[in-house]
Scaffold this motif. Structure first.
Motif, PDB file in Angstrom:
ATOM      1  N   LEU A 142      -0.716  -0.796 -12.616  1.00 58.45           N
ATOM      2  CA  LEU A 142      -1.809  -1.008 -11.564  1.00 58.45           C
ATOM      3  C   LEU A 142      -2.922  -1.612 -11.850  1.00 58.45           C
ATOM      4  O   LEU A 142      -3.304  -0.873 -12.984  1.00 58.45           O
ATOM      5  CB  LEU A 142      -1.584  -0.032 -10.580  1.00 58.45           C
ATOM      6  CG  LEU A 142      -0.293   0.273  -9.784  1.00 58.45           C
ATOM      7  CD1 LEU A 142      -0.422   1.466  -8.996  1.00 58.45           C
ATOM      8  CD2 LEU A 142       0.166  -0.959  -8.753  1.00 58.45           C
ATOM      9  N   THR A 143      -3.876  -2.238 -11.428  1.00 58.57           N
ATOM     10  CA  THR A 143      -5.137  -2.527 -11.808  1.00 58.57           C
ATOM     11  C   THR A 143      -6.112  -1.254 -11.521  1.00 58.57           C
ATOM     12  O   THR A 143      -5.806  -0.431 -10.546  1.00 58.57           O
ATOM     13  CB  THR A 143      -5.871  -3.710 -10.936  1.00 58.57           C
ATOM     14  OG1 THR A 143      -5.954  -3.185  -9.576  1.00 58.57           O
ATOM     15  CG2 THR A 143      -4.986  -4.929 -11.082  1.00 58.57           C
ATOM     16  N   ALA A 198      -3.549   4.032 -14.281  1.00 59.52           N
ATOM     17  CA  ALA A 198      -3.247   2.488 -14.486  1.00 59.52           C
ATOM     18  C   ALA A 198      -2.617   1.898 -15.556  1.00 59.52           C
ATOM     19  O   ALA A 198      -1.842   1.035 -15.408  1.00 59.52           O
ATOM     20  CB  ALA A 198      -4.835   1.948 -14.253  1.00 59.52           C
ATOM     21  N   ASN A 256       2.282   1.736  -3.629  1.00 58.75           N
ATOM     22  CA  ASN A 256       1.189   1.955  -4.513  1.00 58.75           C
ATOM     23  C   ASN A 256       0.857   3.556  -4.162  1.00 58.75           C
ATOM     24  O   ASN A 256       0.695   4.307  -5.176  1.00 58.75           O
ATOM     25  CB  ASN A 256       0.016   1.219  -4.290  1.00 58.75           C
ATOM     26  CG  ASN A 256       0.139  -0.090  -4.808  1.00 58.75           C
ATOM     27  OD1 ASN A 256       1.286  -0.495  -5.711  1.00 58.75           O
ATOM     28  ND2 ASN A 256      -0.713  -0.893  -4.314  1.00 58.75           N
ATOM     29  N   THR A 273      -7.166  -1.116  -7.924  1.00 62.14           N
ATOM     30  CA  THR A 273      -6.210  -0.679  -6.985  1.00 62.14           C
ATOM     31  C   THR A 273      -5.972   0.818  -7.092  1.00 62.14           C
ATOM     32  O   THR A 273      -5.823   1.481  -6.200  1.00 62.14           O
ATOM     33  CB  THR A 273      -4.751  -1.367  -7.276  1.00 62.14           C
ATOM     34  OG1 THR A 273      -4.672  -2.691  -6.970  1.00 62.14           O
ATOM     35  CG2 THR A 273      -3.522  -0.560  -6.608  1.00 62.14           C
ATOM     36  N   VAL A 274      -5.929   1.297  -8.389  1.00 63.47           N
ATOM     37  CA  VAL A 274      -5.898   2.937  -8.435  1.00 63.47           C
ATOM     38  C   VAL A 274      -6.792   3.783  -8.147  1.00 63.47           C
ATOM     39  O   VAL A 274      -6.749   4.732  -7.324  1.00 63.47           O
ATOM     40  CB  VAL A 274      -5.488   3.162 -10.156  1.00 63.47           C
ATOM     41  CG1 VAL A 274      -5.566   4.562 -10.353  1.00 63.47           C
ATOM     42  CG2 VAL A 274      -4.286   2.657 -10.519  1.00 63.47           C
ATOM     43  N   ARG A 315       0.785  -1.095   0.001  1.00 59.35           N
ATOM     44  CA  ARG A 315      -0.004  -0.003  -0.143  1.00 59.35           C
ATOM     45  C   ARG A 315       1.101   1.295   0.071  1.00 59.35           C
ATOM     46  O   ARG A 315       0.544   2.398  -0.700  1.00 59.35           O
ATOM     47  CB  ARG A 315      -1.010   0.085   1.190  1.00 59.35           C
ATOM     48  CG  ARG A 315      -1.769   1.467   1.388  1.00 59.35           C
ATOM     49  CD  ARG A 315      -2.580   1.312   2.750  1.00 59.35           C
ATOM     50  NE  ARG A 315      -3.569   2.381   2.638  1.00 59.35           N
ATOM     51  CZ  ARG A 315      -3.072   3.368   3.372  1.00 59.35           C
ATOM     52  NH1 ARG A 315      -2.032   3.602   4.141  1.00 59.35           N
ATOM     53  NH2 ARG A 315      -3.765   4.465   3.406  1.00 59.35           N
ATOM     54  N   THR A 319       1.126   2.684 -15.173  1.00 62.21           N
ATOM     55  CA  THR A 319       1.973   2.174 -13.986  1.00 62.21           C
ATOM     56  C   THR A 319       1.687   0.762 -13.940  1.00 62.21           C
ATOM     57  O   THR A 319       2.365  -0.153 -13.130  1.00 62.21           O
ATOM     58  CB  THR A 319       1.365   2.647 -12.626  1.00 62.21           C
ATOM     59  OG1 THR A 319      -0.021   2.343 -12.627  1.00 62.21           O
ATOM     60  CG2 THR A 319       1.480   4.356 -12.642  1.00 62.21           C
TER      61      THR A 319
END
Length: 419
Positions: A54-55, A49, A28, A58-59, A25, A52
Motif C-alpha cells: 500500500l502507499t 507500507a 485496507n 493510504t497507510v 477501504r 503490504t
C-alpha cells in the motif's frame, strides 16, 4: 431521452464507484490491522507500507482511522543511533473494544473480559451445581455474573463489543441449545431466556451474543494463545462432561451440522456403564470428573468449593494410590478415544484442556501409551500430547477472544458503530 440515460449512467457509475471505494477501504483497514496484530515488534507506518504494498498515504489514512476508533495506539519509539527522527511503532489498543466470554458448565459459571491485545483483564467464577437449576435460573445467574464483568470492564475504560457463551452441549442456529445432557437441557432458546438483558439486545442489527459449544471456544482460545503453535490439533476439555474441539489448518472444524467433537460419547466399552445420553460405555463414564472422583473414593458432594481437578492433583502429588490408579485408568480410556480421532484425521497434537490441564502430569503418560500403541503412524510420526496453554480458563477466554478476533478480521464493523 439521451440526457436521461446519460444521467442514469452517471448515477450508476457513481454508485458502483462508491461501492468499490467502500470495499477497498474495508479491505485496507483489515490488511493494516492484521499486520499490526501479527507483528512481533510494533511496525511503523512506513514498514506496513513496504510489507503490504500500500502507499504511505493510504497507510497513514487507514492508521488514523484505526487510532480514532480506539483499535490502534502508537508505541514509544525505540532509541535510534543514526540521523533523523525515530519512527513510532503501532500496537493494538488496550483501552478500546473488548470481548466478553461466558460459560455455563455443570458445576460453575464463568465470565471473562479480554481486550484487543488478547490480555485477560477480568476472570470471574461462581461455583454451583447447576443440574437442579432450570435453564432460566442458570442463565439468570449467568446474566448477573456478566453484569459484574461488564462493570469491571467499564471501570477499565473498555467497551464490550459482544459476548460469546460456551455451553457443554449441541448448539443449533440462533443460539438454540439442542441438547446438553449433563445439564439436563433440551431445546433451550438461550436468546429468548435472556430477552431484555443487554447481552441479548442487537447493536446495529448485530446480535451481541453468540452461543457455541464450550470445546469449540476452548480450541479457538488455544489456537490464538501465546506463540504460534500447531495449526491442526485436537483440544480435549475434561470436566464432568468431555468435549473436543477440532482445529484443521488453522480453522475450527464444525461438521455438517455444527455438532462435531462430542468425544465424551465415544464408546470405549460398548457394553459398559450407562450414560446420561442414553448410550453405554461412553468415554465420560470412565474419564469424566465424576468417574475419576468415584474411582479415587472421593464423591463429588464431599469436595469443598475448590475444583475437583485441584483436589485430585493434590492427592496425586502426595502419592495417594487410589487417586493414581483412578488417573491411570482415566488416561487409558481417554487414550483409546483420542487414538481413534488421530487415526481418522491425521493430527499430530493433542491438547488437554479444562480440568485435564491440571491433571496432565498423570494423564499424559497413559494417553501417550495408548496413542503410541493404537495410532498406525505413531512409530515414525509421534503425536504430541500436552496441557492447554490457557488451562481451565480455555472456554471463557476463547469465547472472549473470538469476539475481539472478529474485530481484527473486520474492523470496519466496529468503526461503523463508533464513528
Amino acid at each position: 431521452m439521451a440526457a436521461m440515460w446519460q444521467c442514469q449512467e452517471v448515477t450508476s457509475a457513481s454508485t458502483a464507484g462508491a461501492v468499490r471505494q467502500g470495499s477497498l477501504r474495508e479491505l485496507n483497514l483489515a490488511v493494516v490491522l492484521r499486520r499490526i496484530a501479527a507483528a512481533d515488534r510494533p511496525p511503523s507506518r512506513a514498514g506496513i507500507a513496504a510489507d503490504t504494498g500500500l502507499t504511505r498515504a493510504t497507510v497513514s489514512a487507514v492508521v488514523d482511522d484505526l487510532i480514532a476508533g480506539r483499535l490502534v495506539a502508537e508505541a514509544e519509539p525505540e532509541p535510534r543511533t543514526g540521523a533523523g527522527r525515530p519512527a513510532r511503532g503501532l500496537v493494538l489498543a488496550s483501552d478500546g473494544p473488548a470481548g466478553l466470554g461466558l460459560e455455563v458448565n455443570v458445576d460453575y459459571l464463568a465470565a471473562c473480559v479480554v481486550d484487543l491485545t488478547g490480555a485477560v483483564r477480568h476472570h470471574l467464577v461462581r461455583r454451583a451445581d447447576l443440574r437442579p437449576a432450570s435453564p432460566a435460573d442458570a442463565l439468570a445467574r449467568l446474566a448477573a455474573l456478566a453484569a459484574e464483568a461488564r462493570a469491571a470492564a467499564v471501570r477499565d475504560g473498555l467497551t464490550l463489543a459482544g459476548a460469546a457463551l460456551a455451553v457443554p452441549g449441541l448448539v443449533g442456529d440462533g443460539g438454540l441449545v439442542r441438547l446438553a445432557p449433563n445439564l439436563g437441557w433440551r431445546d433451550v432458546d438461550v436468546p429468548a431466556l435472556l430477552a431484555g438483558h443487554p447481552l441479548a439486545e442487537p447493536v446495529d442489527g448485530i446480535p451481541p451474543l453468540v452461543v457455541d459449544n464450550e470445546a469449540n471456544l476452548a480450541a479457538l482460545g488455544e489456537l490464538y494463545a501465546g506463540p504460534a503453535g500447531p495449526r491442526s490439533f485436537l483440544h480435549v476439555t475434561g470436566e464432568i462432561g468431555i468435549g473436543a474441539g477440532i482445529v484443521l489448518d488453522g480453522a475450527l472444524y464444525r461438521g455438517a451440522r455444527g455438532w462435531s467433537g462430542e468425544i465424551g460419547h465415544f464408546p470405549v466399552q460398548p457394553q459398559g456403564r450407562p450414560c446420561r445420553c442414553g448410550g453405554q460405555g461412553c468415554l465420560e463414564r470412565y474419564a469424566g470428573q465424576e468417574a475419576i472422583l468415584a474411582a479415587a473414593g472421593l464423591p463429588g458432594a464431599e469436595l469443598p468449593a475448590d475444583t475437583a481437578a485441584t483436589r485430585l492433583a493434590d492427592l496425586a502429588e502426595a502419592g495417594d494410590p487410589a487417586t493414581l490408579a483412578a488417573l491411570t485408568d482415566a488416561g487409558t480410556a481417554l487414550g483409546v478415544a483420542v487414538a481413534g480421532v488421530v487415526n481418522l484425521l491425521d493430527l499430530d497434537t493433542v491438547v488437554l484442556g479444562g480440568g485435564y490441564a491440571r491433571l496432565a502430569p498423570w494423564l499424559r503418560p497413559t494417553v501417550e501409551a495408548e496413542v503410541s500403541r493404537r495410532v498406525l503412524t505413531a512409530a515414525w510420526a509421534p503425536v504430541t500430547v500436552r496441557p492447554a496453554v490457557l488451562g481451565a480458563q480455555s472456554a471463557a477466554v476463547g469465547g472472549a477472544g473470538s469476539v475481539v478476533r472478529r474485530i481484527v478480521d473486520r474492523p470496519v464493523g466496529w468503526l461503523a458503530r463508533t464513528t
